[in-house]
Scaffold this active site. Structure first.
Site, PDB file in Angstrom:
ATOM      1  NE  ARG A 224      -4.181  -1.618   0.205  1.00 35.13           N
ATOM      2  CZ  ARG A 224      -4.273  -2.709  -0.569  1.00 35.13           C
ATOM      3  NH1 ARG A 224      -3.322  -2.965  -1.459  1.00 35.13           N
ATOM      4  NH2 ARG A 224      -5.312  -3.513  -0.480  1.00 35.13           N
ATOM      5  CG  HIS A 272      -3.300  -0.959  -6.809  1.00 36.68           C
ATOM      6  ND1 HIS A 272      -3.599  -0.277  -5.672  1.00 36.68           N
ATOM      7  CD2 HIS A 272      -3.403  -2.273  -6.473  1.00 36.68           C
ATOM      8  CE1 HIS A 272      -3.889  -1.113  -4.694  1.00 36.68           C
ATOM      9  NE2 HIS A 272      -3.763  -2.352  -5.163  1.00 36.68           N
TER      10      HIS A 272
HETATM   11  P1  NAP Z   1      -1.164 -11.853   4.842  1.00 42.05           P
HETATM   12  O1  NAP Z   1      -1.251 -13.261   4.399  1.00 42.05           O
HETATM   13  O2  NAP Z   1      -2.125 -11.352   5.862  1.00 42.05           O
HETATM   14  O3  NAP Z   1       0.321 -11.620   5.356  1.00 42.05           O
HETATM   15  C1  NAP Z   1       0.694 -10.463   6.021  1.00 42.05           C
HETATM   16  C2  NAP Z   1       2.131 -10.598   6.510  1.00 42.05           C
HETATM   17  O4  NAP Z   1       2.532  -9.333   7.058  1.00 42.05           O
HETATM   18  C3  NAP Z   1       2.272 -11.643   7.630  1.00 42.05           C
HETATM   19  O5  NAP Z   1       3.489 -12.333   7.492  1.00 42.05           O
HETATM   20  C4  NAP Z   1       2.305 -10.775   8.889  1.00 42.05           C
HETATM   21  O6  NAP Z   1       3.024 -11.338   9.976  1.00 42.05           O
HETATM   22  C5  NAP Z   1       3.039  -9.557   8.381  1.00 42.05           C
HETATM   23  N1  NAP Z   1       2.767  -8.396   9.241  1.00 42.05           N
HETATM   24  C6  NAP Z   1       1.583  -7.828   9.535  1.00 42.05           C
HETATM   25  N2  NAP Z   1       1.736  -6.812  10.403  1.00 42.05           N
HETATM   26  C7  NAP Z   1       3.055  -6.759  10.674  1.00 42.05           C
HETATM   27  C8  NAP Z   1       3.847  -5.937  11.504  1.00 42.05           C
HETATM   28  N3  NAP Z   1       3.318  -4.947  12.252  1.00 42.05           N
HETATM   29  N4  NAP Z   1       5.175  -6.154  11.553  1.00 42.05           N
HETATM   30  C9  NAP Z   1       5.733  -7.148  10.815  1.00 42.05           C
HETATM   31  N5  NAP Z   1       5.032  -7.979   9.995  1.00 42.05           N
HETATM   32  C10 NAP Z   1       3.709  -7.763   9.931  1.00 42.05           C
HETATM   33  O7  NAP Z   1      -1.299 -10.859   3.600  1.00 42.05           O
HETATM   34  P2  NAP Z   1      -1.072 -11.174   2.046  1.00 42.05           P
HETATM   35  O8  NAP Z   1      -2.212 -11.919   1.487  1.00 42.05           O
HETATM   36  O9  NAP Z   1       0.289 -11.739   1.871  1.00 42.05           O
HETATM   37  O10 NAP Z   1      -1.146  -9.689   1.457  1.00 42.05           O
HETATM   38  C11 NAP Z   1      -0.264  -8.679   1.880  1.00 42.05           C
HETATM   39  C12 NAP Z   1      -0.721  -7.333   1.374  1.00 42.05           C
HETATM   40  O11 NAP Z   1      -0.478  -7.213  -0.019  1.00 42.05           O
HETATM   41  C13 NAP Z   1      -2.218  -7.059   1.497  1.00 42.05           C
HETATM   42  O12 NAP Z   1      -2.564  -6.644   2.791  1.00 42.05           O
HETATM   43  C14 NAP Z   1      -2.437  -5.960   0.482  1.00 42.05           C
HETATM   44  O13 NAP Z   1      -2.350  -4.683   1.077  1.00 42.05           O
HETATM   45  C15 NAP Z   1      -1.285  -6.149  -0.511  1.00 42.05           C
HETATM   46  N6  NAP Z   1      -1.779  -6.499  -1.851  1.00 42.05           N
HETATM   47  C16 NAP Z   1      -1.489  -5.675  -2.882  1.00 42.05           C
HETATM   48  C17 NAP Z   1      -1.917  -5.991  -4.147  1.00 42.05           C
HETATM   49  C18 NAP Z   1      -1.575  -5.125  -5.342  1.00 42.05           C
HETATM   50  O14 NAP Z   1      -2.072  -5.375  -6.432  1.00 42.05           O
HETATM   51  N7  NAP Z   1      -0.723  -4.153  -5.187  1.00 42.05           N
HETATM   52  C19 NAP Z   1      -2.646  -7.164  -4.370  1.00 42.05           C
HETATM   53  C20 NAP Z   1      -2.913  -7.989  -3.290  1.00 42.05           C
HETATM   54  C21 NAP Z   1      -2.469  -7.637  -2.025  1.00 42.05           C
HETATM   55  P3  NAP Z   1       2.533 -12.700  10.683  1.00 42.05           P
HETATM   56  O15 NAP Z   1       2.859 -13.790   9.680  1.00 42.05           O
HETATM   57  O16 NAP Z   1       3.339 -12.794  11.892  1.00 42.05           O
HETATM   58  O17 NAP Z   1       1.053 -12.556  10.902  1.00 42.05           O
HETATM   59  C1  GLV Z   2      -5.263  -5.338  -3.907  1.00 40.83           C
HETATM   60  O1  GLV Z   2      -4.612  -4.369  -3.686  1.00 40.83           O
HETATM   61  C2  GLV Z   2      -5.670  -6.277  -2.910  1.00 40.83           C
HETATM   62  O2  GLV Z   2      -5.459  -6.014  -1.717  1.00 40.83           O
HETATM   63  O3  GLV Z   2      -6.219  -7.329  -3.288  1.00 40.83           O
END
Ligand code: NAP
Ligand code: GLV
Length: 309
Positions: A224, A272
């Site tokens: 983000r 994005h």
């Molecule tokens: P996820 O499975 O919830 O993983 C989040 C990771 O971040 C976990 O390893 C978590 O730690 C870690 N984390 C959270 N808070 C933290 C903190 N304060 N300090 C250190 N580590 C922390 O999420 P995901 O599915 O991988 O997605 C991640 C993000 O990608 C989404 O939230 C979204 O904003 C972004 N995204 C972007 C796009 C795009 O097109 N640009 C698309 C999809 C997603 P723990 O393992 O210890 O819980």
């Molecule tokens: C896109 O940014 C998502 O969080 O799926």
């Protein structure tokens, strides 16, 4: 069963069609501001307008058509106390792996420099970077970060990751929490941000932390925009401390026309798109989860509101 659907892009017809094929018993109700609609059992949305919240009072669960949850959790207590369930991968992890691998390899193999040389008709091999010194550090080792680390492992980069809870992953040096952050950053040559946006992670990549990266570091942000203090990143790039950045997300999207990032050749901008929501995968996953909820079975990817992701 009635499903309330909201699409910020207004493109609803293919979603209605896909839901009809996997959940023929469901009626999909399209939300329209100011138009009353019958109470629905489930809601499918991502970044709803505030006016939609009144229509969530009777739903049993809210399904998000994205991985990030900041666009819904920002409503806080105005949300009904029902499960909020995000997408778990649904085809996004491989897209993230493609995007990040491309960005890392482009910098590591100096393709931007070769591109500039070629435009000037220059044939001149540049020194190779030392791979042993080219550590890629992934912030956030969740659903998407883990897949990115897996894909980078095939190229032999030294890998490290940082998360909230400590992990133990083969081939990845794992750091966690505030105590692990400095060491993680100091040894990271390419920083990949894949964190959820929460109270704790907003502005995490401001001057103080970005300055801990070694000279010549590169930043990839696919999470983000609000993780990064944009003026600080620009200052450090212009000062030569950070070599450049590939940014898919921004504080204000679309990135406004006059934003200085547009004029900085060391910053690559994409709109994005690093991991797009794939409609049929998403509908199939949501339909499967609705089925599980109806049978009283556990469902994956429940959002933890207190944690913020
Ligand atoms: P996820 O499975 O919830 O993983 C989040 C990771 O971040 C976990 O390893 C978590 O730690 C870690 N984390 C959270 N808070 C933290 C903190 N304060 N300090 C250190 N580590 C922390 O999420 P995901 O599915 O991988 O997605 C991640 C993000 O990608 C989404 O939230 C979204 O904003 C972004 N995204 C972007 C796009 C795009 O097109 N640009 C698309 C999809 C997603 P723990 O393992 O210890 O819980
Ligand atoms: C896109 O940014 C998502 O969080 O799926």
């Amino acid at each position: 069963m009635r499903i309330l659907l909201h699409r910020a892009d207004g493109v609803t017809e293919p979603w209605v069609r896909d839901f009809a094929s996997v959940l023929p018993q469901a009626e999909v109700v399209l939300w329209q501001e100011g138009v009353p609609c019958a109470p629905c059992d489930y809601a499918v949305l991502w970044s709803p307008p505030a006016a939609l919240l009144d229509h969530l009072a009777k739903v049993k669960a809210i399904f998000l058509t994205g991985a990030g949850v900041d666009a819904i959790l920002k409503f806080g207590d105005a949300l009904p106390p029902v499960p909020i369930i995000r997408l778990g991968d649904a085809g996004m992890a491989i897209q993230m792996a493609e995007y990040v691998a491309h960005a890392v390899l482009r910098y590591y193999r100096r393709f931007d420099e070769y591109e500039r040389q070629a435009r000037r008709g220059v044939w001149s091999p540049l020194p190779q970077f030392d791979k042993a010194q080219f550590t890629v550090g992934v912030m956030g080792m969740g659903m998407l970060g883990r897949r990115v680390l897996d894909s980078l492992a095939h190229f032999g980069f030294p890998l490290r990751g940082w998360s909230r809870s400590q992990k133990d992953i083969d081939g990845v040096t794992c750091f966690s929490g505030d105590d692990g952050l400095d060491e993680f950053l100091r040894g990271t040559r390419v920083l990949v941000c894949m964190l959820p946006l929460t109270h704790d992670t907003t502005n995490l990549l401001a001057r103080a932390n970005l300055s801990k990266l070694p000279e010549g570091a590169y930043v990839v942000n696919v999470a983000r925009g609000a993780h990064v203090a944009e003026p600080d990143l620009l200052t450090l790039i212009r000062a030569g401390h950070i070599a450049g950045a590939t940014l898919d997300v921004f504080r204000n999207e679309p990135l406004p026309g006059p934003h200085p990032f547009w004029d900085e050749p060391r910053i690559t901008i994409t709109p994005h798109i690093s991991a797009l929501t794939l409609r049929s995968e998403s509908v199939a996953q949501i339909a499967g989860k609705i089925g599980a909820l109806e049978r009283g079975e556990p469902v994956a990817d429940m959002v933890d509101r207190a944690r913020g992701y």
